[in-house]
Scaffold this active site. Structure first.
Site, PDB file in Angstrom:
ATOM      1  N   ILE A  27       0.829  -1.214   0.000  1.00 23.88           N
ATOM      2  CA  ILE A  27       0.000   0.000   0.000  1.00 23.88           C
ATOM      3  C   ILE A  27       0.862   1.262   0.000  1.00 23.88           C
ATOM      4  O   ILE A  27       0.417   2.331   0.396  1.00 23.88           O
ATOM      5  CB  ILE A  27      -1.002  -0.015   1.172  1.00 23.88           C
ATOM      6  CG1 ILE A  27      -0.289  -0.173   2.523  1.00 23.88           C
ATOM      7  CG2 ILE A  27      -1.982  -1.168   0.985  1.00 23.88           C
ATOM      8  CD1 ILE A  27      -1.252  -0.085   3.731  1.00 23.88           C
ATOM      9  N   LEU A  49      13.135  -4.064   9.490  1.00 19.83           N
ATOM     10  CA  LEU A  49      13.580  -4.898   8.368  1.00 19.83           C
ATOM     11  C   LEU A  49      14.219  -4.082   7.239  1.00 19.83           C
ATOM     12  O   LEU A  49      14.969  -4.631   6.426  1.00 19.83           O
ATOM     13  CB  LEU A  49      12.415  -5.731   7.824  1.00 19.83           C
ATOM     14  CG  LEU A  49      11.749  -6.680   8.832  1.00 19.83           C
ATOM     15  CD1 LEU A  49      10.730  -7.576   8.142  1.00 19.83           C
ATOM     16  CD2 LEU A  49      12.766  -7.522   9.585  1.00 19.83           C
ATOM     17  N   GLU A  66       1.179   2.282  11.786  1.00 18.34           N
ATOM     18  CA  GLU A  66       0.250   3.151  12.508  1.00 18.34           C
ATOM     19  C   GLU A  66       0.829   3.754  13.778  1.00 18.34           C
ATOM     20  O   GLU A  66       0.468   4.863  14.168  1.00 18.34           O
ATOM     21  CB  GLU A  66      -1.034   2.360  12.782  1.00 18.34           C
ATOM     22  CG  GLU A  66      -1.664   2.036  11.444  1.00 18.34           C
ATOM     23  CD  GLU A  66      -2.858   1.102  11.472  1.00 18.34           C
ATOM     24  OE1 GLU A  66      -3.973   1.604  11.441  1.00 18.34           O
ATOM     25  OE2 GLU A  66      -2.661  -0.124  11.509  1.00 18.34           O
TER      26      GLU A  66
END
Ligand code: MOS
Length: 732
Positions: free
Chosen positions: A464, A624, A699
């Site tokens: 996204i 990561l 978030e």
């Protein structure tokens, strides 16, 4: 070989995006494509008496005008709470202004829009409820709070009794407005039927959910619905469900017997795919004179549509339950129905709105105690999640505060409001805590090792805009010990192994686990082939084998993958894996944390607010990719600044119509509004959440931003603004 996971490598899709070569849903070329436009109600409550489609149907190029009079009947039983079934032209009831009441298909986009405007609707108009306050007495208990995973209310101890006898108290009401997601890419769908098989190119955060919703509504098996979505231009929650426009596009394509495209206009984005509901939050907090919390009550009311359309309750109180050590806590969640569309998840749903109230109240209590706000939080830091009564998988919140304070220069703050100035500007600094759950769901992945040394990894996940392509390529490359340039990660196709919705910041933890497992299985399969080969494997044991750069390294030499495959008579090796939501995590509370610190400059004559400095320190598990992670964190803080100072959807109280349904009057932060944002990610490795030790970060970074800014504005001006956004007129 150097570690690949964690490296700040560039996005693998960056060049495609910059060159305009990344294909978004609306950009697929499908032959025979027709175009659709929506017809939307102009009243907020009532019923359609008649729809005159004659003029529209006679216009040139018009292929169909679909209304409740001639729409296909859909199977409206909801298979899951995520199945959005209404409004989809199934009845004549109108429950909000802007409700879809028709879809028009024509050979060109312009003709579709012109014909949509020519549809004449006669209504029987009822009185509309457009504000929460007059009907808050009719607030009701959500029936499917958190999809039924827990009750909407919780309590421990006796919050009211403890409040009554407490020496230091705060009672205040905070509100947050309706906000719209406004991703850069508006929602779009292309639908094509081949017999009873449906193909949709759609902008979605969840291809599996879109597949299930369409299969449910059209009464066909999910295997007959093929959903494709290689790129998403932002979602922020509004692409988490398959909203009515997806269904209506498929319905229109079937009606006209041609592929149909519906590309929502920016205005359509305000009526078609949810929004962050307005909240009214009543808080009653109390502390003893040493600054220990002794009572917290958080009663949350959030805006709902009329219940027949669905249900979504903003979970504002969940951070209050667990963030601090407090023996007496009560939390409630209630819904207040008005004539508006169905709300949904938006950017840290629950925490973003709820932690604004929580952290504003904490600041107010610190002021009442005459205590430094960081010291107050340190005194109430909790070693365990007192709501779940479990230890945290990891919690380095204290370090976030201390590191943030040091980087920010918190010690230079003088506590008195209006005590810091720069020229004629009032300067204020404020802080707040961030927290967000570490979610993980079952996910699948497939790995194909090709004889030419390339690797293809597939998972039915989405990117996204966050970096899924890149990060998952890194996981595969490191696990298979090959350069990341030889890995191609493919996603966004419902024929790939299923993965969860890219919501709730769960993609990294969920999908990296599946990719890791599938790569380990591929490596094992290669070893098994070597060992089973009478010539290559002669005298070798499993413990001696390594896999590197497409070769099996076995003493004394190496066996090329191409050689191995040739001996098997195949050109690739394929393995797949499906991982669960995580084993052994039930005993822990899984959360990320952070400290948000903001400096504002307020013009005392004009009330204008500039955020002049910002530091965020986060404890979010193993990172990561340091570059994509930093970008996400800067992005999250930026939309936190939007929540603090700008974003609000305005509804006209008489008509229930959204009056700022555009990106000129719905304000969002632009470059000039955003200072240099300093982000620190503490080292972490949360093996309880997933084998790579990573927690999602999408978030977390926006949680607490609005509180930090509100607290800084109070410190600058002495004015406590409890109603977001904090606009200049509220300071005058
Ligand atoms: Mo998110 S608001 O869970 O897409």
């Amino acid at each position: 070989m150097q570690a690949i996971i964690g490296q700040p490598i560039d996005r693998s899709d960056a060049r495609l995006k910059v060159m305009g070569a990344a294909k978004y849903a609306a950009e697929f070329s499908v032959s025979g494509l027709a175009h659709a436009a929506l017809v939307q109600s102009t009243i907020a409550n009532g019923a359609i008496i008649a729809i005159d489609t004659g003029a529209a149907e006679r216009m040139p190029g018009v292929l169909a005008v679909i209304t409740p009079d001639n729409a296909d009947k859909l199977q409206l039983e909801r298979k899951s709470p995520q199945t959005v079934t209404k409004p989809t032209l199934q009845d004549r009831e109108v429950l909000f202004n802007g409700q879809h009441i028709g879809i028009v298909v024509a050979d060109t986009l312009e003709r579709a829009h012109a014909a949509a405007a020519a549809v004449k609707v006669t209504y029987q108009q009822g009185e509309a409820i457009t504000r929460m306050e007059p009907v808050i007495g009719q607030a009701y208990v959500p029936k499917h709070f958190r999809n039924g995973a827990r009750p909407p209310d919780s309590s421990r101890g006796d919050a009211d009794a403890a409040f009554a006898s407490a020496p230091v108290k705060l009672e205040a009401t905070y509100t947050t407005p309706v906000e719209h997601h406004n991703p850069m890419e508006p929602h779009a769908t292309i639908a094509r039927w081949d017999g009873d098989e449906l193909t949709v190119y759609t902008a979605t955060q969840g291809i599996t959910g879109a597949q299930e919703t369409l299969a449910t509504l059209f009464g066909i098996p999910p295997e007959k619905v093929h959903v494709i979505c290689p790129f998403v231009g932002g979602g922020f929650g509004c692409k988490g469900n398959a909203w009515p426009p997806v269904t209506l596009t498929a319905m229109a394509a079937r009606k006209v017997g041609r592929p149909v495209k519906l590309n929502l206009t920016r205005a359509d984005m305000y009526t078609s795919n949810g929004y962050r509901p307005r909240t009214i939050q009543k808080l009653r907090f109390a502390a003893d004179s040493d600054g220990k919390l002794i009572s917290m009550r958080h009663d949350g009311f959030s805006q709902m549509s009329m219940p027949v359309l669905g249900e979504f309750a903003e979970p504002v109180g969940l951070a209050t339950e667990m963030l601090y050590a407090c023996p007496n806590v009560a939390v409630t969640h209630r819904l207040v129905a008005i004539n508006a569309g169905v709300p949904t998840y938006m950017r840290a749903p629950g925490e973003a709105s709820g932690v604004f109230a929580l952290e504003s109240a904490m600041d107010e209590l610190a002021v009442a105690l005459r205590m430094d706000p960081i010291e107050f939080r340190l005194r109430n830091d909790s070693a365990i999640d007192m709501h779940e009564n479990k230890p945290f998988s990891s919690r380095n919140l204290r370090e976030c505060y201390l590191r943030g304070a040091e980087l920010f220069g918190w010690a230079r703050r003088t506590p008195e409001p209006r005590s810091m100035r720069d020229g004629r500007h009032l300067v204020g600094v404020g802080m707040a805590t961030a927290t967000y759950p570490a979610n993980r769901s079952p996910a699948g992945a497939l790995v194909r090792l090709n004889a030419d040394g390339t690797v293809v990894v597939r998972s039915g996940t989405q990117d996204i805009g966050t970096g899924t392509y890149t990060v998952m390529s890194q996981v595969a490359a490191e696990t298979l010990r090959m350069p990341v340039s030889r890995v191609r990660f493919e996603l966004g196709d419902s024929r790939f192994p299923k993965a969860p919705v890219s919501g709730g910041s769960q993609t990294v933890a969920s999908v990296s686990s599946a990719v890791l497992a599938a790569c380990l299985a591929a490596r094992q399969k290669v070893f098994d082939l070597v060992l089973a080969d009478p010539q290559l494997g002669a005298g070798l044991s499993a413990a001696e084998l390594r896999f590197e750069n497409g070769n099996v390294i076995a003493p004394p030499g190496r066996i090329g993958l191409a050689q191995l495959l040739a001996r098997q008579g195949v050109d690739h090796i394929e393995t797949s894996a499906r991982t669960d939501a995580g084993h052994g995590k039930e005993g822990h509370s899984l959360r990320s944390f952070g400290a948000q610190l903001a400096e504002v400059r307020v013009d005392p004559d004009l009330g204008t607010i500039r955020v002049s400095r910002y530091v965020g320190v986060f404890d979010a598990g193993r990172i990561l990719n340091a570059k994509t992670a930093r970008s996400q964190m800067i992005g999250g803080i930026t939309y936190g600044l939007g929540m603090a100072l700008f974003e609000a959807t305005q509804m006209d109280a008489d008509t229930g119509r959204i009056v700022n349904a555009n990106v000129a009057e719905y304000l969002m932060p632009v470059n000039a509004d955003v200072p240099e944002i300093e982000v620190v990610m503490l080292p972490g490795d949360d093996q309880i959440v997933d084998p790579l030790g990573a927690r999602g970060i999408g978030e977390l970074p926006m949680v607490g931003v609005a509180g930090a800014v509100a607290n800084a504005v109070y410190h600058a001006t002495g004015k406590r603004i409890r109603e977001l956004p904090i606009t200049p007129e509220k300071l005058l």
